[in-house]
Scaffold this active site. Structure first.
Site, mmCIF file in Angstrom:
data_model
loop_
_atom_site.group_PDB
_atom_site.id
_atom_site.type_symbol
_atom_site.label_atom_id
_atom_site.label_comp_id
_atom_site.label_asym_id
_atom_site.label_seq_id
_atom_site.Cartn_x
_atom_site.Cartn_y
_atom_site.Cartn_z
ATOM 1 N N ASP A 165 4.079 -8.716 1.877
ATOM 2 C CA ASP A 165 5.346 -8.637 1.458
ATOM 3 C C ASP A 165 6.004 -7.247 1.862
ATOM 4 O O ASP A 165 6.665 -6.976 0.973
ATOM 5 C CB ASP A 165 5.759 -9.648 0.187
ATOM 6 C CG ASP A 165 7.137 -9.782 -0.209
ATOM 7 O OD1 ASP A 165 7.908 -10.124 1.024
ATOM 8 O OD2 ASP A 165 7.661 -10.063 -1.236
ATOM 9 N N LEU A 166 5.769 -6.798 2.842
ATOM 10 C CA LEU A 166 6.266 -5.411 3.024
ATOM 11 C C LEU A 166 7.437 -5.447 3.471
ATOM 12 O O LEU A 166 7.922 -6.146 4.484
ATOM 13 C CB LEU A 166 5.250 -4.667 4.034
ATOM 14 C CG LEU A 166 5.405 -3.305 4.268
ATOM 15 C CD1 LEU A 166 5.020 -2.478 3.085
ATOM 16 C CD2 LEU A 166 4.498 -2.918 5.541
#
Length: 335
Positions: A165-166
């Site tokens: 979930d960058l």
């Protein structure tokens, strides 16, 4: 209940007594927690939730601690919390957020994290009232920091770790504008070096790789895709979810159409003005080199994406050459 009359009673634990009825209010009952009432299925009413002692100490004695509180009734949140604890406990890098403490009881699951006074990259990029102006070198430095953190997770840690979930809101900045990658709530520890795993928890729309968003298949390459989109966002100051983008035109497609000859149409205008340190000319090639990294990382084909090791090497080279050019220009101007 007659126990309410015991005014000098400081604490009360009624767990596993098969009690029934309404929980009284006031007196010692005002200090009850869910933990002190467990095993009494017939009771109704809710006790006041209290912070665990470690959080009370943090709240009262140190304003520089960030607390994340998660109700235990949320099963997904508990899994998220456990995963984040595991990853943060095992991972150590200057560009990863530091975990200072953990607290856990039947009321709360909490992480006490290092406080980041400059806030998130997302906040600095997109909030108009932000007083922090990011020049070319600052943006490049932040993305280099992020790439080094991801290189560590992907290639240097003894177990492969995927972030999953960058995005800019998960990049936090300290007083020196050093970037720290945060929020490993859905990170995955990979026990072997398989290229892909199935992930039941999706990332964020706009930053998810095609194979991750459609099939739930996470890999190093899906993290690289997210990184590439974030890099394009940082240098265009356009979110991938901006209203100008839709199924027919994505952020990447918009940049790709302008690359390399017409980047003036997509680059954040703040980068084309100001001093040589804060700004950057299109004709010197540095912006084009940065956009090329973003486009290569965000390719639809996983096989065409860069590795985070290659990203680190490339960005370090760009930074060194840009710094050398600025120093040369400053010397010439002084003569």
């Amino acid at each position: 209940m007659f126990l309410a009359n015991f005014t000098y009673l400081a604490t009360l634990n009624l767990s596993f007594n098969s009690l029934e009825g309404q929980i009284p209010e006031g007196g010692v009952f005002s200090n009850l927690t869910s933990q002190s009432l467990i095993g009494n299925a017939g009771l109704c009413g809710a006790p006041r939730l209290r912070y665990p002692p470690c959080l009370e100490r943090s709240r009262s004695s140190n304003k520089h601690l960030l607390q994340i509180l998660v109700p235990t009734v949320l099963e997904n949140a508990i899994r998220s919390f456990v995963a984040e604890c595991q990853v943060l406990r095992m991972a150590r890098h200057r560009n990863l957020i530091k975990i200072l403490n953990t607290c856990s009881n039947l009321d709360f699951r909490a992480l006490v994290l290092q406080y980041m006074p400059k806030g998130s990259l997302e906040m600095i990029l997109h909030r108009s009232h932000s007083s922090c102006h990011l020049g070319f070198l600052e943006r490049l430095g932040i993305m280099l920091d992020v790439s080094m953190a991801m290189e560590y997770l992907h290639h240097e840690h003894y177990k492969l770790i995927l972030h999953c979930d960058l995005k800019p809101s998960n990049v936090l900045l300290d007083n020196e504008m050093t970037a720290h990658v945060a929020d490993f709530g859905i990170a995955r520890l990979i026990l072997d070096d398989n290229s892909m795993i199935s992930a039941s928890m999706p990332g964020t729309v706009g930053y998810m790789a095609p194979e991750y968003g459609s099939l739930g298949k996470a890999s190093r390459k899906s993290d690289v895709f997210s990184y590439g989109i974030m890099l394009l966002e940082v240098f265009t100051r356009k979110r991938p979810t901006d209203v100008m983008f839709d199924a027919q035109l994505t952020l990447r497609q918009w940049v790709h159409r302008a690359f390399p000859a017409d980047l003036v149409q997509v680059v954040d205008r703040q980068l084309l003005h100001g001093s040589s340190i804060s700004g950057c000319r299109l004709d010197d090639g540095f912006l084009a080199s940065v956009f090329e990294v973003g486009l290569r990382c965000s390719s639809d084909s996983p096989d065409q994406r860069m590795t985070m090791r290659d990203v680190v090497v490339t960005l370090k080279k760009i930074k060194a050459e840009y710094t050398k050019l600025v120093a040369t220009m400053s010397t010439s101007a002084a003569q």
